[in-house]
Design an enzyme around this catalytic site. Structure first.
Site, mmCIF file in Angstrom:
data_model
loop_
_atom_site.group_PDB
_atom_site.id
_atom_site.type_symbol
_atom_site.label_atom_id
_atom_site.label_comp_id
_atom_site.label_asym_id
_atom_site.label_seq_id
_atom_site.Cartn_x
_atom_site.Cartn_y
_atom_site.Cartn_z
ATOM 1 N N ARG A 90 8.428 98.767 1.582
ATOM 2 C CA ARG A 90 8.581 99.213 2.966
ATOM 3 C C ARG A 90 8.998 98.016 3.805
ATOM 4 O O ARG A 90 8.344 96.987 3.797
ATOM 5 C CB ARG A 90 7.237 99.712 3.537
ATOM 6 C CG ARG A 90 6.780 100.994 3.003
ATOM 7 C CD ARG A 90 5.759 101.645 3.894
ATOM 8 N NE ARG A 90 4.693 100.785 4.380
ATOM 9 C CZ ARG A 90 3.743 101.198 5.202
ATOM 10 N NH1 ARG A 90 3.736 102.428 5.657
ATOM 11 N NH2 ARG A 90 2.788 100.397 5.582
ATOM 12 N N ASP A 109 -1.551 94.564 -2.904
ATOM 13 C CA ASP A 109 -2.227 93.256 -2.830
ATOM 14 C C ASP A 109 -3.591 93.303 -3.491
ATOM 15 O O ASP A 109 -3.998 92.361 -4.169
ATOM 16 C CB ASP A 109 -2.385 92.827 -1.361
ATOM 17 C CG ASP A 109 -1.062 92.353 -0.767
ATOM 18 O OD1 ASP A 109 -0.152 92.002 -1.540
ATOM 19 O OD2 ASP A 109 -0.944 92.346 0.483
ATOM 20 N N THR A 119 10.513 98.138 10.248
ATOM 21 C CA THR A 119 10.969 99.513 10.517
ATOM 22 C C THR A 119 10.109 100.543 9.786
ATOM 23 O O THR A 119 10.172 101.719 10.083
ATOM 24 C CB THR A 119 12.425 99.701 10.025
ATOM 25 O OG1 THR A 119 12.421 99.540 8.591
ATOM 26 C CG2 THR A 119 13.359 98.677 10.650
ATOM 27 N N ASP A 139 -4.048 97.102 1.777
ATOM 28 C CA ASP A 139 -2.796 97.098 1.017
ATOM 29 C C ASP A 139 -3.108 97.238 -0.475
ATOM 30 O O ASP A 139 -3.667 96.333 -1.106
ATOM 31 C CB ASP A 139 -2.054 95.779 1.286
ATOM 32 C CG ASP A 139 -0.644 95.811 0.698
ATOM 33 O OD1 ASP A 139 0.319 95.610 1.455
ATOM 34 O OD2 ASP A 139 -0.510 96.042 -0.535
#
Ligand code: PRP
Ligand code: URA
Length: 210
Positions: A105, A204, A109, A201
């Site tokens: 991603r 991660d 944006t 995340d």
């Protein structure tokens, strides 16, 4: 709700998701939990699998039994976090071939970008499990589904561990033919496109990159 969206409400999955979310859960346990939850979701999402008759010789007689056809299942993780779910499906279908779709991603944006796609031969005739632990805005999943359909896939199931309502809606509207299996539906997205309460995340936490 959308008729092709299935939210699991199993107490064991709730228990494991509670540990998964905890910021103090380390990488090893996080990885194991994603795998365990995926295995449970795979059982549930295969209720409609088509079986073929086979003749089996027991020690006493021959009997007609029903099996999943050989080589009929493929797993496609969305890189990178989807990799964490592959072993969970392999626990149920150890011989399933694995394709890979690379998406990231754009952090500004929030638009997905495809950077890699390599799929097993004959994928168009298999049931494809598209896996990604997080369904946030839904952009990555919609694009990955477009990519699979463009390459001929007709029977696809999307599995995500945690989803935001916006992501579920986006996928259900863009791909109403694709069943979406989600272990937990969370409240909302924050301004950075992260799921709340979420788990942070996933990539991660799976790979220890932050
Ligand atoms: C995460 C996640 C999904 C995507 C979900 O990947 O694993 O692929 O974001 O967001 P969306 O629904 O808004 O598209 P990320 O881009 O962080 O890449 P990574 O797996 O390499 O960490
Ligand atoms: N990707 C993640 O890893 N987590 C989120 O909450 C949203 C997208």
């Amino acid at each position: 709700m959308f008729k092709n969206v299935f939210i699991f409400d199993h107490p064991l999955i709730k228990h494991k998701v509670a540990i998964l979310r905890d910021k103090n859960t380390g990488m090893k346990e996080f990885r194991e939990l994603i795998e365990e939850i995926t295995t449970m979701m795979t059982y549930e999402s295969m209720r409609d699998v088509e079986l073929v008759p086979v003749e089996v010789e027991t020690p006493l007689e021959t009997v007609t039994q029903y099996k999943v056809p050989d080589d009929s299942i493929a797993i496609v993780p969305i890189l990178r976090a989807g990799l964490g779910m592959v072993n969970g499906v392999h626990k149920v279908f150890p011989t399933a071939k694995v394709g890979h779709i690379g998406m990231y991603r754009d952090e500004e944006t929030l638009q997905p970008r495809e950077y890699y796609c390599k799929l097993p031969d004959g994928i168009e005739n298999k049931t494809v499990f598209l896996v990604d632990p997080m369904l946030a805005t839904g952009g990555s999943a919609v694009d990955a589904l477009d990519a699979l359909k463009k390459r001929g896939c007709k029977k696809i199931k999307l599995m995500s561990v945690i989803a935001a309502p916006a992501g579920v809606e986006k996928v259900a509207l863009a791909h109403p033919d694709v069943p979406v299996y989600v272990s937990t539906l969370d409240r909302q997205l924050n301004e950075n496109g992260y799921i709340l309460p979420g788990l942070g995340d996933a990539g991660d936490r799976l790979f220890g990159t932050k």
